[in-house]
Design a protein around this motif. Structure first.
Motif, PDB file in Angstrom:
ATOM      1  N   SER A   1     -11.606  10.774   8.988  1.00 55.93           N
ATOM      2  CA  SER A   1     -11.035  11.446   7.827  1.00 55.93           C
ATOM      3  C   SER A   1     -11.142  12.952   8.022  1.00 55.93           C
ATOM      4  O   SER A   1     -11.897  13.425   8.877  1.00 55.93           O
TER       5      SER A   1
ATOM      6  N   VAL B   1      -5.996   3.898   7.534  1.00 57.21           N
ATOM      7  CA  VAL B   1      -6.638   3.775   6.231  1.00 57.21           C
ATOM      8  C   VAL B   1      -6.004   4.858   5.378  1.00 57.21           C
ATOM      9  O   VAL B   1      -5.748   5.960   5.860  1.00 57.21           O
TER      10      VAL B   1
ATOM     11  N   LYS C   1      -6.340   6.963   1.678  1.00 56.41           N
ATOM     12  CA  LYS C   1      -7.125   7.315   0.493  1.00 56.41           C
ATOM     13  C   LYS C   1      -6.444   8.499  -0.167  1.00 56.41           C
ATOM     14  O   LYS C   1      -5.776   9.291   0.484  1.00 56.41           O
ATOM     15  N   THR C   2      -6.640   8.639  -1.464  1.00 54.72           N
ATOM     16  CA  THR C   2      -6.134   9.834  -2.125  1.00 54.72           C
ATOM     17  C   THR C   2      -7.105  10.983  -1.876  1.00 54.72           C
ATOM     18  O   THR C   2      -8.281  10.763  -1.527  1.00 54.72           O
TER      19      THR C   2
ATOM     20  N   GLU D   1     -10.140  10.559  -3.922  1.00 53.43           N
ATOM     21  CA  GLU D   1     -11.121   9.608  -3.384  1.00 53.43           C
ATOM     22  C   GLU D   1     -11.970  10.255  -2.296  1.00 53.43           C
ATOM     23  O   GLU D   1     -13.152   9.935  -2.160  1.00 53.43           O
ATOM     24  N   LEU D   2     -11.365  11.146  -1.510  1.00 57.79           N
ATOM     25  CA  LEU D   2     -12.097  11.812  -0.436  1.00 57.79           C
ATOM     26  C   LEU D   2     -12.873  13.039  -0.908  1.00 57.79           C
ATOM     27  O   LEU D   2     -13.797  13.492  -0.235  1.00 57.79           O
TER      28      LEU D   2
ATOM     29  N   PRO E   1      -1.701  11.102  -1.093  1.00 58.98           N
ATOM     30  CA  PRO E   1      -2.248  10.151  -0.126  1.00 58.98           C
ATOM     31  C   PRO E   1      -2.522  10.829   1.216  1.00 58.98           C
ATOM     32  O   PRO E   1      -1.728  11.638   1.691  1.00 58.98           O
TER      33      PRO E   1
ATOM     34  N   THR F   1       0.837  -1.195   0.000  1.00 58.23           N
ATOM     35  CA  THR F   1       0.000   0.000   0.000  1.00 58.23           C
ATOM     36  C   THR F   1       0.870   1.243   0.000  1.00 58.23           C
ATOM     37  O   THR F   1       0.629   2.173  -0.747  1.00 58.23           O
TER      38      THR F   1
END
Length: 155
Positions: free
Chosen positions: A102, A131, A133-134, A137-138, A120, A10
């Motif tokens: 987040s 976790v 996420k890019t 993505e958020l 990221p 990852t």
């Protein structure tokens, strides 16, 4: 959910080594101690990895007038900008809950001003799991600086 020690694939996909991710998480977790959160008791720490390797910390700062507070991510990015930093490789946030939290919507938009959509964002929980996420993505279908019209210089 992953830990920095257990999921090197990852981290490699975002250009960071497992050691860099682990350090970023440790820095974000340590930044929680800087939080001023007497009302919510919800501590958030942020570590921002700059392209020159510097890590800039931020923490949430509350205010009796709740909307006046500052989120950890906005504090870290503001501090980095004041120090002349403009290129970032990753952001880590850490909270005292599980699962990890987040960045809020306002912070996602603030991050968007300064960071690439493929940045990221590592979100760490109270147990050292994360976790990732890019930003895209958020914050899908985001609005950024490139969407603003440039002033017409001929007028």
């Amino acid at each position: 959910m992953s830990t920095a020690d257990s999921d090197p694939t990852t981290t490699r996909s975002y250009g960071l080594t497992p050691a860099e991710v682990k350090n970023l998480g440790q820095q974000a977790t340590a930044a929680k101690a800087l939080s001023y959160s007497p009302y919510s008791k919800f501590r958030v720490g942020c570590a921002l990895l700059c392209d020159d390797g510097e890590i800039v910390l931020g923490a949430n700062i509350e205010n009796a007038s709740y909307p006046v507070g500052v989120c950890a991510e906005k504090a870290a990015l503001s501090r980095a900008c004041l120090e002349g930093q403009r290129k970032f490789l990753a952001i880590a946030v850490s909270t005292d809950i599980t699962p990890p939290a987040s960045p809020c919507g306002m912070c996602r938009q603030f991050i968007r001003e300064f960071c690439d959509l493929n940045l990221p964002i590592y979100m760490w929980d109270k147990d050292g799991n994360y976790v990732v996420k890019t930003l895209e993505e958020l914050l899908p279908m985001s609005f950024g600086p490139e969407h603003l019209k440039k002033p017409d210089s001929s007028v």
